[in-house]
Scaffold this motif. Sequence first.
Motif, PDB file in Angstrom:
ATOM      1  N   LEU A  57      67.571  36.737  31.352  1.00  0.00           N
ATOM      2  CA  LEU A  57      66.741  35.693  30.754  1.00  0.00           C
ATOM      3  C   LEU A  57      67.587  34.778  29.882  1.00  0.00           C
ATOM      4  CD1 LEU A  57      63.660  37.874  29.726  1.00  0.00           C
ATOM      5  CD2 LEU A  57      63.803  36.268  31.642  1.00  0.00           C
ATOM      6  N   PRO A  58      67.189  33.525  29.744  1.00  0.00           N
ATOM      7  CA  PRO A  58      67.960  32.594  28.915  1.00  0.00           C
ATOM      8  C   PRO A  58      67.965  33.011  27.443  1.00  0.00           C
ATOM      9  CG  PRO A  58      66.367  31.433  30.310  1.00  0.00           C
ATOM     10  CD  PRO A  58      66.030  32.891  30.391  1.00  0.00           C
ATOM     11  N   ASP A  59      69.023  32.637  26.737  1.00  0.00           N
ATOM     12  CA  ASP A  59      69.061  32.833  25.287  1.00  0.00           C
ATOM     13  C   ASP A  59      67.871  32.123  24.660  1.00  0.00           C
ATOM     14  OD1 ASP A  59      71.402  34.221  25.566  1.00  0.00           O
ATOM     15  OD2 ASP A  59      72.703  32.544  24.992  1.00  0.00           O
ATOM     16  N   GLY A  60      67.207  32.786  23.771  1.00  0.00           N
ATOM     17  CA  GLY A  60      66.011  32.254  23.130  1.00  0.00           C
ATOM     18  C   GLY A  60      64.784  33.073  23.466  1.00  0.00           C
ATOM     19  N   PHE A  61      64.769  33.681  24.665  1.00  0.00           N
ATOM     20  CA  PHE A  61      63.627  34.511  25.041  1.00  0.00           C
ATOM     21  C   PHE A  61      63.561  35.785  24.200  1.00  0.00           C
ATOM     22  CE2 PHE A  61      62.738  31.632  28.320  1.00  0.00           C
ATOM     23  CZ  PHE A  61      61.598  32.007  29.003  1.00  0.00           C
ATOM     24  N   GLU A  62      64.701  36.186  23.653  1.00  0.00           N
ATOM     25  CA  GLU A  62      64.701  37.393  22.828  1.00  0.00           C
ATOM     26  C   GLU A  62      63.981  37.183  21.493  1.00  0.00           C
ATOM     27  OE1 GLU A  62      68.048  35.006  21.266  1.00  0.00           O
ATOM     28  OE2 GLU A  62      67.267  35.473  23.270  1.00  0.00           O
ATOM     29  N   THR A  63      63.708  35.938  21.137  1.00  0.00           N
ATOM     30  CA  THR A  63      63.027  35.637  19.879  1.00  0.00           C
ATOM     31  C   THR A  63      61.501  35.718  20.000  1.00  0.00           C
ATOM     32  OG1 THR A  63      62.844  33.243  20.309  1.00  0.00           O
ATOM     33  CG2 THR A  63      64.898  34.031  19.312  1.00  0.00           C
ATOM     34  N   LEU A  64      60.983  35.857  21.204  1.00  0.00           N
ATOM     35  CA  LEU A  64      59.546  35.800  21.424  1.00  0.00           C
ATOM     36  C   LEU A  64      58.858  37.096  20.995  1.00  0.00           C
ATOM     37  CD1 LEU A  64      59.648  34.212  24.997  1.00  0.00           C
ATOM     38  CD2 LEU A  64      59.368  33.030  22.804  1.00  0.00           C
ATOM     39  N   ILE A  65      57.604  36.981  20.561  1.00  0.00           N
ATOM     40  CA  ILE A  65      56.858  38.177  20.186  1.00  0.00           C
ATOM     41  C   ILE A  65      56.615  39.043  21.415  1.00  0.00           C
ATOM     42  CG2 ILE A  65      55.751  36.990  18.256  1.00  0.00           C
ATOM     43  CD1 ILE A  65      53.127  37.051  19.938  1.00  0.00           C
ATOM     44  N   GLN A  66      56.569  40.334  21.212  1.00  0.00           N
ATOM     45  CA  GLN A  66      56.314  41.285  22.286  1.00  0.00           C
ATOM     46  C   GLN A  66      55.018  42.032  21.959  1.00  0.00           C
ATOM     47  OE1 GLN A  66      58.138  41.454  25.106  1.00  0.00           O
ATOM     48  NE2 GLN A  66      59.342  39.754  24.263  1.00  0.00           N
ATOM     49  N   PRO A  67      53.941  41.718  22.662  1.00  0.00           N
ATOM     50  CA  PRO A  67      52.666  42.373  22.356  1.00  0.00           C
ATOM     51  C   PRO A  67      52.770  43.889  22.436  1.00  0.00           C
ATOM     52  CG  PRO A  67      52.323  40.496  23.807  1.00  0.00           C
ATOM     53  CD  PRO A  67      53.800  40.697  23.713  1.00  0.00           C
ATOM     54  N   ALA A  68      52.235  44.554  21.409  1.00  0.00           N
ATOM     55  CA  ALA A  68      52.260  46.013  21.384  1.00  0.00           C
ATOM     56  C   ALA A  68      51.200  46.607  22.301  1.00  0.00           C
ATOM     57  CB  ALA A  68      52.062  46.515  19.952  1.00  0.00           C
ATOM     58  N   LYS A  69      50.166  45.813  22.610  1.00  0.00           N
ATOM     59  CA  LYS A  69      49.058  46.319  23.422  1.00  0.00           C
ATOM     60  C   LYS A  69      48.755  45.332  24.537  1.00  0.00           C
ATOM     61  CE  LYS A  69      44.331  48.107  23.090  1.00  0.00           C
ATOM     62  NZ  LYS A  69      43.151  48.306  22.199  1.00  0.00           N
ATOM     63  N   PRO A  70      49.371  45.475  25.708  1.00  0.00           N
ATOM     64  CA  PRO A  70      49.049  44.603  26.838  1.00  0.00           C
ATOM     65  C   PRO A  70      47.644  44.894  27.355  1.00  0.00           C
ATOM     66  CG  PRO A  70      51.173  45.703  27.138  1.00  0.00           C
ATOM     67  CD  PRO A  70      50.473  46.401  26.024  1.00  0.00           C
ATOM     68  N   LEU A  71      46.918  43.841  27.718  1.00  0.00           N
ATOM     69  CA  LEU A  71      45.574  43.962  28.265  1.00  0.00           C
ATOM     70  C   LEU A  71      45.540  43.316  29.643  1.00  0.00           C
ATOM     71  CD1 LEU A  71      43.556  42.831  25.101  1.00  0.00           C
ATOM     72  CD2 LEU A  71      43.980  45.190  25.834  1.00  0.00           C
ATOM     73  N   LEU A  72      44.872  43.950  30.587  1.00  0.00           N
ATOM     74  CA  LEU A  72      44.738  43.360  31.922  1.00  0.00           C
ATOM     75  C   LEU A  72      43.659  44.089  32.697  1.00  0.00           C
ATOM     76  CD1 LEU A  72      45.910  41.263  33.972  1.00  0.00           C
ATOM     77  CD2 LEU A  72      47.307  43.137  34.883  1.00  0.00           C
ATOM     78  N   PHE A  73      42.704  43.338  33.237  1.00  0.00           N
ATOM     79  CA  PHE A  73      41.753  43.891  34.181  1.00  0.00           C
ATOM     80  C   PHE A  73      42.391  43.936  35.565  1.00  0.00           C
ATOM     81  CE2 PHE A  73      38.293  42.093  31.327  1.00  0.00           C
ATOM     82  CZ  PHE A  73      37.814  43.337  30.926  1.00  0.00           C
ATOM     83  N   SER A  74      41.992  44.895  36.379  1.00  0.00           N
ATOM     84  CA  SER A  74      42.370  44.852  37.783  1.00  0.00           C
ATOM     85  C   SER A  74      41.708  43.639  38.426  1.00  0.00           C
ATOM     86  CB  SER A  74      41.927  46.129  38.502  1.00  0.00           C
ATOM     87  OG  SER A  74      40.502  46.164  38.611  1.00  0.00           O
ATOM     88  N   ALA A  75      42.161  43.272  39.619  1.00  0.00           N
ATOM     89  CA  ALA A  75      41.581  42.113  40.302  1.00  0.00           C
ATOM     90  C   ALA A  75      40.081  42.300  40.508  1.00  0.00           C
ATOM     91  CB  ALA A  75      42.286  41.898  41.639  1.00  0.00           C
ATOM     92  N   ALA A  76      39.662  43.507  40.897  1.00  0.00           N
ATOM     93  CA  ALA A  76      38.236  43.767  41.123  1.00  0.00           C
ATOM     94  C   ALA A  76      37.461  43.726  39.811  1.00  0.00           C
ATOM     95  CB  ALA A  76      38.058  45.117  41.803  1.00  0.00           C
TER      96      ALA A  76
END
Length: 329
Positions: free
Chosen positions: A291-310
């Motif tokens: 990844l390009p320099d600068g992406f390491e500064t981004l926040i990293q969510p502690a709790k990813p959320l995602l529904f399945s497609a259905a």
Amino acid sequence: MRIPCLGAGLVLAAGAATAGNLPELTVITYDSFASDWGPGPAVEAAFEETCKCDLKFLAAGDGAALLARVKLEGERSEADIVLGIDTNLTAEAEATGLFAPHGGTVVDLDVPVAWEDETFLPYDWGYFAFVHDTGLQGVPQSFEELADSNVSIVIQDPRSSTPGLGLLLWVKAAYGDRAAEIWSALADNVVTVTPGWSEAYGMFLEGEADMVLSYTTSPAYHLIAEGDASKAAAPFAEGHYMQVEVAGKLASTDQPELADRFLAFMLADAFQAIIPTTNWMYPAAIPDDGLPDGFETLIQPAKPLLFSAAEARSARGPALDEWLNALSR
């Protein structure tokens, strides 16, 4: 090098085009992808170097509007590939019967979900977030804090925009049966609802709202492209909803082998290296150079959320009703 294994059917058919009579492949996508500042021009140039073809991008609004157009046109669509819907819409897209299987097995993706979809392939992903100026005082750290504040926001319409739909499902995933209550509390914070992401982000940059619905990766644009560290994404305690953007081949294409070749190219370094600094998302398969320099500064969510497609398809209608009811009062 992380490359998808998509089988033997990806070699361009015999009878290759000669100069002046190149086969044409049309990819319908959202406006920002096809724009001069988006990935489209670089992707077009890179693919045409290898395909002996004419690659054309057809812009059709934002992601949800893109699917609506394809459904309206049906088998009459001039497109061969649809690029720009996400996993919140893939079940609906699959149900149309308009898409053909990609016909391969995908390995070594860097998408943080197991990928078993036989019709759609991912090309990038990210987390939704509210972006703000770092000088904003009292940045909300949750939807409830946002609703209790005077912070103004601009969001996108879930009927036309995949970020707008993602926000609805973010609230639904985080709050379940309390989603309608949260939307009622948030209604006063909403300055306006735009058809797509570009309009909303432009309003934010013009100072018409304190925060805008965008992505955790959006500050990377300002940092890398503009040398501007004044934008940040607010980490929310409930977690952040994930978006995985995908492409699929239309069953009506008259260039099925060329379309398959494009889908394979989409997951190779030549395409994936373009994504971080043009679409400002995480690539589905991280290139050899990382990844390009600068992406390491981004926040990293502690709790990813995602529904399945259905699950997303089932939740969409109720979530939309809750949103419409709250904002119409």
